[in-house]
Design a protein around this motif. Structure first.
Motif, PDB file in Angstrom:
ATOM      1  N   ARG A  12       0.835  -1.202   0.000  1.00 11.51           N
ATOM      2  CA  ARG A  12       0.000   0.000   0.000  1.00 11.51           C
ATOM      3  C   ARG A  12       0.870   1.254   0.000  1.00 11.51           C
ATOM      4  N   CYS A  13       0.282   2.319  -0.516  1.00 11.77           N
ATOM      5  CA  CYS A  13       0.996   3.590  -0.538  1.00 11.77           C
ATOM      6  C   CYS A  13       0.703   4.325   0.772  1.00 11.77           C
ATOM      7  N   VAL A  14       1.759   4.511   1.585  1.00 15.27           N
ATOM      8  CA  VAL A  14       1.597   5.091   2.916  1.00 15.27           C
ATOM      9  C   VAL A  14       2.242   6.478   2.947  1.00 15.27           C
ATOM     10  N   LEU A  15       1.412   7.484   3.229  1.00 16.62           N
ATOM     11  CA  LEU A  15       1.923   8.855   3.331  1.00 16.62           C
ATOM     12  C   LEU A  15       2.305   9.120   4.784  1.00 16.62           C
ATOM     13  N   VAL A  16       3.593   9.363   5.028  1.00 13.06           N
ATOM     14  CA  VAL A  16       4.073   9.603   6.394  1.00 13.06           C
ATOM     15  C   VAL A  16       4.375  11.090   6.551  1.00 13.06           C
ATOM     16  N   ARG A  17       3.700  11.759   7.497  1.00 12.23           N
ATOM     17  CA  ARG A  17       4.059  13.143   7.819  1.00 12.23           C
ATOM     18  C   ARG A  17       5.100  13.062   8.935  1.00 12.23           C
ATOM     19  N   ALA A  18       6.338  13.446   8.596  1.00  7.68           N
ATOM     20  CA  ALA A  18       7.417  13.425   9.582  1.00  7.68           C
ATOM     21  C   ALA A  18       7.784  14.861   9.943  1.00  7.68           C
ATOM     22  N   ASP A  19       8.484  15.048  11.068  1.00  8.19           N
ATOM     23  CA  ASP A  19       9.059  16.358  11.372  1.00  8.19           C
ATOM     24  C   ASP A  19      10.564  16.256  11.152  1.00  8.19           C
ATOM     25  N   LEU A  20      10.995  16.722   9.996  1.00 10.44           N
ATOM     26  CA  LEU A  20      12.415  16.665   9.639  1.00 10.44           C
ATOM     27  C   LEU A  20      12.988  18.078   9.597  1.00 10.44           C
ATOM     28  N   ASN A  21      12.419  18.947  10.433  1.00  9.59           N
ATOM     29  CA  ASN A  21      12.839  20.350  10.494  1.00  9.59           C
ATOM     30  C   ASN A  21      14.126  20.426  11.326  1.00  9.59           C
ATOM     31  N   VAL A  22      15.233  20.159  10.654  1.00  8.38           N
ATOM     32  CA  VAL A  22      16.526  20.072  11.344  1.00  8.38           C
ATOM     33  C   VAL A  22      17.352  21.333  11.045  1.00  8.38           C
ATOM     34  N   ASP A 146       3.658  10.993  12.093  1.00 15.08           N
ATOM     35  CA  ASP A 146       4.853  10.741  12.908  1.00 15.08           C
ATOM     36  C   ASP A 146       5.659  12.020  13.145  1.00 15.08           C
ATOM     37  N   GLY A 147       5.111  13.162  12.723  1.00 18.20           N
ATOM     38  CA  GLY A 147       5.835  14.423  12.898  1.00 18.20           C
ATOM     39  C   GLY A 147       5.395  15.128  14.167  1.00 18.20           C
ATOM     40  N   PHE A 148       5.724  14.538  15.311  1.00 19.10           N
ATOM     41  CA  PHE A 148       5.189  15.068  16.561  1.00 19.10           C
ATOM     42  C   PHE A 148       5.456  16.568  16.714  1.00 19.10           C
ATOM     43  N   GLY A 149       6.658  17.009  16.346  1.00 18.24           N
ATOM     44  CA  GLY A 149       7.043  18.407  16.548  1.00 18.24           C
ATOM     45  C   GLY A 149       6.181  19.417  15.808  1.00 18.24           C
ATOM     46  N   ARG A 164      -9.089  13.048   6.042  1.00 19.04           N
ATOM     47  CA  ARG A 164      -9.612  12.556   4.767  1.00 19.04           C
ATOM     48  C   ARG A 164      -9.397  11.078   4.536  1.00 19.04           C
ATOM     49  N   MET A 165      -8.608  10.422   5.380  1.00 13.38           N
ATOM     50  CA  MET A 165      -8.279   9.020   5.071  1.00 13.38           C
ATOM     51  C   MET A 165      -7.972   8.232   6.333  1.00 13.38           C
ATOM     52  N   ILE A 166      -7.788   6.935   6.172  1.00 14.24           N
ATOM     53  CA  ILE A 166      -7.395   6.115   7.313  1.00 14.24           C
ATOM     54  C   ILE A 166      -6.094   6.680   7.840  1.00 14.24           C
ATOM     55  N   SER A 167      -6.045   6.984   9.137  1.00 15.01           N
ATOM     56  CA  SER A 167      -4.871   7.669   9.659  1.00 15.01           C
ATOM     57  C   SER A 167      -4.501   7.108  11.022  1.00 15.01           C
ATOM     58  N   VAL A 168      -3.248   6.732  11.162  1.00 19.90           N
ATOM     59  CA  VAL A 168      -2.766   6.146  12.411  1.00 19.90           C
ATOM     60  C   VAL A 168      -1.486   6.858  12.839  1.00 19.90           C
ATOM     61  N   ALA A 169      -1.106   6.629  14.100  1.00 18.36           N
ATOM     62  CA  ALA A 169       0.118   7.232  14.613  1.00 18.36           C
ATOM     63  C   ALA A 169       1.313   6.343  14.309  1.00 18.36           C
ATOM     64  N   GLY A 170       2.462   6.973  14.098  1.00 16.51           N
ATOM     65  CA  GLY A 170       3.711   6.243  13.978  1.00 16.51           C
ATOM     66  C   GLY A 170       4.322   6.012  15.357  1.00 16.51           C
ATOM     67  N   TYR A 171       5.436   5.308  15.382  1.00 13.34           N
ATOM     68  CA  TYR A 171       6.064   4.958  16.666  1.00 13.34           C
ATOM     69  C   TYR A 171       6.597   6.170  17.417  1.00 13.34           C
ATOM     70  N   LEU A 172       7.078   7.175  16.671  1.00 13.11           N
ATOM     71  CA  LEU A 172       7.587   8.359  17.353  1.00 13.11           C
ATOM     72  C   LEU A 172       6.462   9.066  18.106  1.00 13.11           C
ATOM     73  N   VAL A 173       5.350   9.258  17.425  1.00 11.58           N
ATOM     74  CA  VAL A 173       4.213   9.934  18.058  1.00 11.58           C
ATOM     75  C   VAL A 173       3.693   9.109  19.232  1.00 11.58           C
ATOM     76  N   GLN A 174       3.643   7.808  19.060  1.00 11.60           N
ATOM     77  CA  GLN A 174       3.181   6.936  20.151  1.00 11.60           C
ATOM     78  C   GLN A 174       4.088   7.101  21.389  1.00 11.60           C
ATOM     79  N   ALA A 175       5.392   7.106  21.170  1.00 12.06           N
ATOM     80  CA  ALA A 175       6.333   7.223  22.294  1.00 12.06           C
ATOM     81  C   ALA A 175       6.258   8.607  22.931  1.00 12.06           C
ATOM     82  N   GLU A 176       6.116   9.634  22.111  1.00 13.22           N
ATOM     83  CA  GLU A 176       6.022  11.001  22.628  1.00 13.22           C
ATOM     84  C   GLU A 176       4.797  11.138  23.535  1.00 13.22           C
TER      85      GLU A 176
END
Ligand code: 3PG
Ligand code: MG
Length: 394
Positions: A12-22, A146-149, A164-176
Motif C-alpha cells: 500500500r501507498c503510505v503517506l508519512v508526515r514526519a518532522d524533519l525540520n533540522v 509521525d511528525g510530533f514536533g 480525509r483518510m485512514i490515519s494512524v500514529a507512527g512509533y515516534l508519536v506513540q512514544a512522545e
C-alpha cells in the motif's frame, strides 16, 4: 490511539508526515536528531513492504519555493541512515512527484519537497488547505502521523490530510504521547519546569497554564529578560520584546511567591560573539551597553538545586547562547542536574535536544527527549494538538 501495528501496509501507498525540520549549516544537516527519531516508523514500514511517501517541512520559507529551504540535504541524510535509496522528485504534488510515487515498489521510499513551498500548507483558509490536502492524499492509501514536533500546527499535512483518510500514529508519536502524558496527570511532585531559549514569543503564553500546574518555573535564556524588566531591572541591550513586559508582570503577580524563579546573576558581553570580553554581573547591575548571554553561576547553582529536589522536570529552551563556549555553562548545569537527580526528566524541543547533544550528554540519561518544542509545551499544558485530534481513534 491506533498505530502502524494495527494496519496492513504491504503493497500500500503510505503517506508519512514526519518532522524533519533540522538545523542546517551551509547546506548540510547540522543535527540529525529528528531524522533519527523518524527511523523506527520508516524502517518498519519499508520492512513490511509499504510504498512509503515521506512529507515534511523545513523552516519557514513563506509559501513559495526558496531553495535555501529545500529538503534535498535531508533526503540525502535520510537515505544514509536508512541504508536505502530515497527518491527525491523535487516537488510536492506535481508531475514529478506523481511519477516517482507511481514508480515506487514495495519497500521503496519517496520524499516530497518542503510542504511549506506551497502557501496552502499553512493557510488559515480551510478551503485552500483542504484543496492541497486532497492533492497530498490522493495517491495514498493510508496516512501515518509521525511528525510530533509539528502536530500543534493546524496545517494541511498535519490536520486536513488525516481527516480525509485512514490515519494512524507512527512509533515516534506513540512514544512522545506515552512519555508526555506523565506530565499531564498524576505528576510526581515537586514538578519543576525550566524555560529558556530565544524564541520567546512562541512560548510566552504557556506561563498562564504552567503557573496552575508546576510547583516551580525556572526561567533563563532570553525568556528571562521581560521578567527582569517587569521587576524594574535594567536589562542593557539584552534581546527581548518590550511588548512582553506587561504580560510578564501579570504572570509574576499571579504566581505564588517564589514560584517563578529568575536569574540572580548573568554572563554579559557587549555582543553575541565568542571573542567578546564577558563578565558575570548581578541581575540588577547589567551595564547599559551589554547584553545577557547566559545565566550566571549563582543562578545555575540555584536552578540545579531546584532540579535536584524535583520529582518531575520538564525543560524547554537553552539557558544561554550555548553554541558559543563562554555562554554554555548555564545550559550545561541544567542538563547535569537533570541527569544526576532522581526525577522523571523530559527535554522538549528541537533546539534543546540539539543543545544537549552538542554538549555531549547521552540522550538515554534523560527520561524522554521530545522532538517537539512548541508541540510538547502545548501538550503538557493539556491542550489538544490538532494533529492528534485528527487521527482515527481505536
Ligand atoms: C519545530 O521546529 O518546532 C517544528 O518543526 C515546527 O516548526 P514551526 O515552529 O515552524 O511550525
Ligand atoms: Mg520551533
Amino acid at each position: 490511539m491506533k498505530t502502524i501495528g494495527d494496519v496492513a501496509v504491504e503493497g500500500r501507498c503510505v503517506l508519512v508526515r514526519a518532522d524533519l525540520n533540522v538545523p542546517l549549516d551551509n547546506g548540510r544537516v547540522a543535527d540529525d536528531g529528528r531524522i533519527r527519531a523518524s527511523l523506527p516508523t520508516l524502517t518498519e514500514l519499508t520492512g513490511r513492504g509499504a510504498r512509503v511517501v515521506v512529507c515534511a517541512h523545513l523552516g519557514r520559507p513563506g509559501g513559495h519555493e526558496d531553495l535555501r529551504y529545500s529538503l534535498t540535504p535531508v533526503a540525502a541524510r535520510l537515505a544514509q541512515l536508512l541504508g536505502r535509496e530515497v527518491s527525491f522528485p523535487g516537488d510536492i504534488t506535481g508531475q514529478a512527484a506523481r511519477a516517482a510515487i507511481a514508480a515506487a515498489g514495495p519497500g521503496d521510499v519517496v520524499m516530497l519537497e518542503n510542504l511549506r513551498f506551497n502557501q496552502a500548507e499553512t493557510s488559515k483558509d480551510d478551503m485552500s488547505r483542504g484543496y492541497f490536502a486532497d492533492e497530498l492524499a490522493s495517491p495514498a492509501d493510508l496516512y501515518v502521523a509521525d511528525g510530533f514536533g509539528a502536530m500543534h500546527r493546524r496545517h494541511a499535512s498535519v490536520y486536513d490530510v488525516p481527516l480525509r483518510m485512514i490515519s494512524v500514529a507512527g512509533y515516534l508519536v506513540q512514544a512522545e504521547v506515552a512519555a508526555l502524558r506523565r506530565l499531564t496527570a498524576e505528576i510526581r511532585r515537586p514538578y519543576v519546569v525550566v524555560l529558556g531559549g530565544a524564541t520567546v514569543a512562541d512560548k510566552f503564553d504557556a506561563f498562564g497554564s504552567l503557573i496552575a500546574r508546576a510547583d516551580r518555573i525556572l526561567v533563563g535564556g532570553a525568556m528571562a529578560f521581560p521578567f527582569l524588566a517587569a521587576r524594574g531591572l535594567k536589562t542593557g541591550t539584552s534581546l527581548f520584546e518590550a511588548s512582553q513586559v506587561d504580560a510578564a508582570a501579570r504572570y509574576l503577580e499571579r504566581a505564588a511567591p517564589g514560584q517563578i524563579e529568575l536569574p540572580s546573576d548573568l554572563v554579559v558581553a557587549p555582543g553575541m560573539t565568542a571573542g567578546a570580553p564577558h563578565q558575570v554581573v548581578p541581575a540588577d547591575a547589567i551595564p547599559a551597553d551589554q547584553m545577557g548571554l547566559d545565566i550566571g553561576p549563582e543562578s545555575a547553582a540555584r536552578f540545579a538545586a531546584a532540579i535536584g529536589a524535583a520529582g518531575t522536570v520538564f525543560w524547554n529552551g537553552p539557558m544561554g547562547v550555548f553554541e558559543l563556549a563562554p555562554y554554555a555553562a548555564g545550559t550545561e548545569a541544567v542538563g547535569q542536574a537533570m541527569t544526576s537527580g532522581g526525577a522523571f526528566t523530559v527535554v522538549g524541543g528541537g533546539d534543546t535536544g540539539a543543545a544537549i547533544r552538542a554538549l555531549g550528554f547521552d540522550e538515554k540519561t534523560f527520561g524522554h527527549v521530545s522532538t517537539g518544542g512548541g508541540a510538547s509545551l502545548e501538550f503538557i499544558q493539556g491542550r489538544t494538538l490538532p494533529g492528534l485530534a485528527a487521527l482515527d481513534a481505536s
